[in-house]
Design an enzyme around this catalytic site. Structure first.
Site, PDB file in Angstrom:
ATOM      1  N   LYS A   1     -36.876 -30.977  36.679  1.00  0.00           N
ATOM      2  CA  LYS A   1     -38.287 -31.041  36.307  1.00  0.00           C
ATOM      3  C   LYS A   1     -38.848 -32.391  36.743  1.00  0.00           C
ATOM      4  O   LYS A   1     -38.393 -33.436  36.293  1.00  0.00           O
ATOM      5  CB  LYS A   1     -38.471 -30.871  34.801  1.00  0.00           C
ATOM      6  CG  LYS A   1     -39.936 -30.953  34.379  1.00  0.00           C
ATOM      7  CD  LYS A   1     -40.093 -31.055  32.880  1.00  0.00           C
ATOM      8  CE  LYS A   1     -41.542 -31.365  32.534  1.00  0.00           C
ATOM      9  NZ  LYS A   1     -41.726 -31.687  31.105  1.00  0.00           N
TER      10      LYS A   1
ATOM     11  N   ASN B   1     -41.666 -29.620  23.301  1.00  0.00           N
ATOM     12  CA  ASN B   1     -40.708 -30.473  22.616  1.00  0.00           C
ATOM     13  C   ASN B   1     -41.266 -30.958  21.280  1.00  0.00           C
ATOM     14  O   ASN B   1     -40.786 -30.598  20.212  1.00  0.00           O
ATOM     15  CB  ASN B   1     -40.326 -31.656  23.506  1.00  0.00           C
ATOM     16  CG  ASN B   1     -39.225 -32.529  22.920  1.00  0.00           C
ATOM     17  OD1 ASN B   1     -38.878 -33.560  23.490  1.00  0.00           O
ATOM     18  ND2 ASN B   1     -38.638 -32.164  21.799  1.00  0.00           N
ATOM     19  N   THR B   2     -42.338 -31.760  21.334  1.00  0.00           N
ATOM     20  CA  THR B   2     -42.876 -32.361  20.116  1.00  0.00           C
ATOM     21  C   THR B   2     -43.331 -31.324  19.104  1.00  0.00           C
ATOM     22  O   THR B   2     -43.215 -31.545  17.889  1.00  0.00           O
ATOM     23  CB  THR B   2     -44.044 -33.300  20.464  1.00  0.00           C
ATOM     24  OG1 THR B   2     -43.641 -34.203  21.497  1.00  0.00           O
ATOM     25  CG2 THR B   2     -44.472 -34.111  19.249  1.00  0.00           C
TER      26      THR B   2
END
Length: 262
Positions: free
Chosen positions: A100, A209-210
């Site tokens: 990525k 993610n967060t």
């Protein structure tokens, strides 16, 4: 349901998850398991995946035999730094090619530097990397990255870590309509409904993610996100009813009604 295909490989889950910001590797493991994700992204500059043999490694919590690792260039602000980081990742992961790419514009907004991203993508693709690329929601830039040879384009929904959800669905729709490689919303998801909306628009997958790690109960939120992505994908495939302002048709039968007259 059709699998997600990236660089010729099939995945049952359309939810990709990050591995940062958790309390420890055990919480990471539990959340990833609850999410059902098969692809996990890892910041090479911040996470031990073998660089430090004396410290706990993410590879022990999330074995590569079970998950597809997606090394990322979080924290890189130039094409050169990103290229160097992914070359290191390939060495650490025994020739792993799926990566990525993200090249950030500044440390405050974490908005992508598209010019540097394109520069890095051109080099990495030529070197044989299979590049999944984080970018803005600019349809022109997204198409350029596909033309370079990126295997997936990952426009933001809103700023990284903001939890603001999808702020510009129209640009995302243009990108989805124009590209042939997978389009994966990356950044800005805050809760399950955001993930569902992204999938209902026609995105091929969602990366977050967060939204999970920052929840009060990350494991429970991971489970919610799994369901949200699945529901959004099914709704997209089913096809929603047309929107109407006021010319609605009754949902109940109109024949055989009881007369209101005496």
């Amino acid at each position: 349901m059709q699998p997600l295909i990236i660089a010729g490989r099939s995945y049952a889950s359309r939810l990709l998850v990050g591995t940062g910001k958790y309390q420890d590797f055990e919480q990471t493991r539990l959340a990833v398991e609850a999410s059902g994700a098969e692809i996990v992204t890892v910041a090479i500059r911040r996470t031990n995946i073998g660089q430090d043999a004396g410290q706990p490694s993410l590879l022990d919590a999330l074995p590569p035999s079970k998950y597809t690792y997606l090394p990322n260039t979080a924290g890189c602000y130039t094409a050169e730094d990103a290229i160097r980081t992914l070359r290191l990742a390939r060495e650490l992961l025994d020739g792993h090619a799926l990566v990525k790419l993200e090249v950030l514009g500044d440390a405050e907004s974490l908005y992508p530097n598209v010019a540097e991203t394109i520069k890095a993508a051109e080099v990495l693709v030529k070197e044989g990397f299979q590049v999944m690329v984080y970018t803005s929601d600019d349809p022109i830039a997204a198409k350029q990255l596909e033309d370079i040879g990126c295997v997936a384009v990952m426009p933001l929904a809103s700023l990284i870590g903001s939890g603001m959800g999808i702020l510009n669905p129209w640009n995302l729709q243009i990108i989805i309509d124009r590209l042939t490689v997978p389009v994966i919303v990356d950044a800005g998801v805050g809760t399950a409904s955001d993930a569902t909306i992204a999938m209902e628009l026609g995105c091929d997958a969602v990366l977050m993610n967060t939204a999970i790690a920052g929840a009060s109960d990350p494991v429970l939120m991971a489970s919610a996100m799994k369901k949200a992505v699945e529901a959004g994908r099914e709704a997209f495939l089913a096809g929603r009813m047309p929107k109407k302002i006021y010319r609605a048709s009754p949902s109940s039968p109109t024949s055989g009604l009881i007369s209101g007259s005496k």
